[in-house]
Design a protein around this motif. Structure first.
Motif, short mmCIF file in Angstrom:
data_model
loop_
_atom_site.label_atom_id
_atom_site.label_comp_id
_atom_site.label_asym_id
_atom_site.label_seq_id
_atom_site.Cartn_x
_atom_site.Cartn_y
_atom_site.Cartn_z
N UNK A 164 -70.22 87.79 56.66
CA UNK A 164 -69.61 88.86 55.88
C UNK A 164 -69.41 90.11 56.73
N UNK A 165 -70.42 90.42 57.55
CA UNK A 165 -70.33 91.61 58.41
C UNK A 165 -69.19 91.47 59.41
N UNK A 166 -69.03 90.29 60.01
CA UNK A 166 -67.96 90.07 60.97
C UNK A 166 -66.59 90.05 60.28
N UNK A 167 -66.52 89.42 59.10
CA UNK A 167 -65.25 89.32 58.39
C UNK A 167 -64.74 90.69 57.96
N UNK A 168 -65.67 91.59 57.63
CA UNK A 168 -65.27 92.93 57.21
C UNK A 168 -64.61 93.71 58.34
N UNK A 169 -64.90 93.34 59.58
CA UNK A 169 -64.34 94.03 60.75
C UNK A 169 -63.00 93.46 61.19
N UNK A 170 -62.57 92.35 60.55
CA UNK A 170 -61.26 91.78 60.85
C UNK A 170 -61.33 90.58 61.78
N UNK A 171 -60.25 89.80 61.85
CA UNK A 171 -60.21 88.58 62.67
C UNK A 171 -60.47 88.80 64.15
N UNK A 172 -59.98 89.93 64.71
CA UNK A 172 -60.14 90.16 66.14
C UNK A 172 -61.60 90.35 66.54
N UNK A 173 -62.40 90.94 65.65
CA UNK A 173 -63.83 91.12 65.91
C UNK A 173 -64.59 89.82 65.68
N UNK A 174 -64.08 89.01 64.76
CA UNK A 174 -64.76 87.76 64.43
C UNK A 174 -64.45 86.66 65.45
#
Length: 283
Positions: A164-174
Motif C-alpha cells: 500500500x505504501x509503495x502503491x500510494x507513491x505511484x508505479x515509478x516508485x513501485x
C-alpha cells in the motif's frame, strides 16, 4: 637482435610479466585486508560482480591462456612433422601466436559487448513490460508481489502495508522494488557493455601473451624444446596468480581454484596437440 640481446630482453620482459601478476595478487590481497579492517564491514565486505566486469576478466584471461597455449603447441607439433628447420618452427609459432592473440581479443571484446547489450536491452524491455502491467493489471501485480513477500517470510499484515505504501507513491516508485522481488532485476545494475568489452579484451590479451613470451625471446631457435618448457612454466605461474586473485572472491582456496584451472588447461593442451599430430599426418 643478437642472442645475448634477445636473452636479456627475454629476462626483462619475463621479469616484468611475473612482477605484473605478483602486483595484481598483492593489490587484491591488500584490498581484502583493508576491507577486513573497515569500520563498516556490512558495506565494504561486498564486491560488485553483477555488472559483468569480473566475469569478463576471468573468462577473458582463462580463454586467452587456454586458446593460445593450445594454438601454439598445436602449430608446433604440426610443423615439427613437416620440416626439420627449427628456426622456422619458432617463427611460425610466434606469428600464429600473435595472430591468435589479436583475433581472440577482438572476438572476445565484440562478443562481450554484443551479449551485454542484448542482455541489457532484454532487461530494459522487461522493465517496460512490468511498468505497463503495474498500471493495467494493478490488482494482479499486487497479489503476485504479496505472494513473493510471504514466501520470503514477511507477515501478511506487513506485506499489505508495504504494498500500500509503495502503491500510494505511484508505479515509478513501485517498479524498482517490484522488479527486484518478482523478476530479480536490479534497475540500477543492468550491466555495462563497454566495461565488459574492455576488460575482456585486455584480460584475453594478457592471458594469450603468457605462453607466447618464451617463443618471442627464445635464445636459440634450434632449441624450441626450451621454449616449450618455459611456456609450461609461464602458464602454470600465470594460472596460479590468476587463481590467487579469483580465490579472493570465492569461498574456495587458492590451491583448489588454481589446480582446477590448471587441469582444464592440461586437458585442452593435450587434446590440441594430439589432434594436431593426427591431422598433420592425415592431411
Amino acid at each position: 637482435m643478437d642472442g645475448l640481446g634477445k636473452q636479456s630482453a627475454g629476462v626483462i620482459v619475463t621479469t616484468l610479466f611475473v612482477g605484473f601478476f605478483t602486483l595484481v595478487v598483492a593489490t587484491v590481497k591488500y584490498i581484502r585486508y583493508t576491507k577486513g579492517k573497515s569500520k563498516t564491514p556490512w558495506r565494504t565486505d561486498h564486491i560488485q560482480v553483477d555488472d559483468g566486469g569480473l566475469r569478463a576478466a576471468v573468462f577473458g584471461f582463462s580463454d586467452g591462456v587456454v586458446s593460445n597455449v593450445c594454438l601454439i603447441l598445436g602449430v608446433y607439433i604440426s610443423i615439427y612433422q613437416e620440416t626439420t628447420d627449427a628456426a622456422l618452427h619458432a617463427k611460425s609459432v610466434v606469428v600464429t601466436g600473435f595472430a591468435g592473440l589479436f583475433a581472440g581479443a577482438c572476438s572476445m571484446a565484440c562478443g562481450e559487448w554484443i551479449s551485454m547489450v542484448a542482455q541489457k536491452q532484454g532487461l530494459e524491455a522487461e522493465l517496460q513490460t512490468e511498468r505497463r502491467h503495474l498500471v493495467q493489471y494493478s490488482k494482479e501485480e499486487k497479489k503476485l508481489l504479496k505472494k513473493v513477500l510471504l514466501k520470503h517470510g514477511m507477515s501478511s499484515r506487513t506485506a499489505d502495508a508495504v504494498i500500500k505504501d509503495l502503491a500510494d507513491k505511484g508505479p515509478e516508485k513501485m517498479l524498482p522494488f517490484h522488479a527486484q522481488m518478482v523478476l530479480g532485476i536490479d534497475t540500477e545494475e543492468l550491466g555495462n557493455p563497454w566495461k565488459s568489452a574492455a576488460t575482456s579484451f585486455v584480460c584475453f590479451a594478457v592471458g594469450a601473451l603468457t605462453p607466447l613470451i618464451p617463443w618471442v625471446f627464445i635464445e636459440n631457435p634450434k632449441d624450441p624444446a626450451t621454449a616449450c618448457k618455459w611456456t609450461a612454466i609461464m602458464v602454470t605461474f600465470a594460472i596460479f596468480a590468476a587463481g590467487s586473485v579469483q580465490a579472493q572472491f570465492s569461498h574456495r582456496g587458492i590451491v583448489w581454484v588454481s589446480l582446477r584451472q590448471l587441469l582444464v588447461v592440461c586437458i585442452s593442451a593435450t587434446f590440441s596437440m594430439a589432434s594436431s599430430y593426427m591431422l598433420s599426418g592425415a592431411v
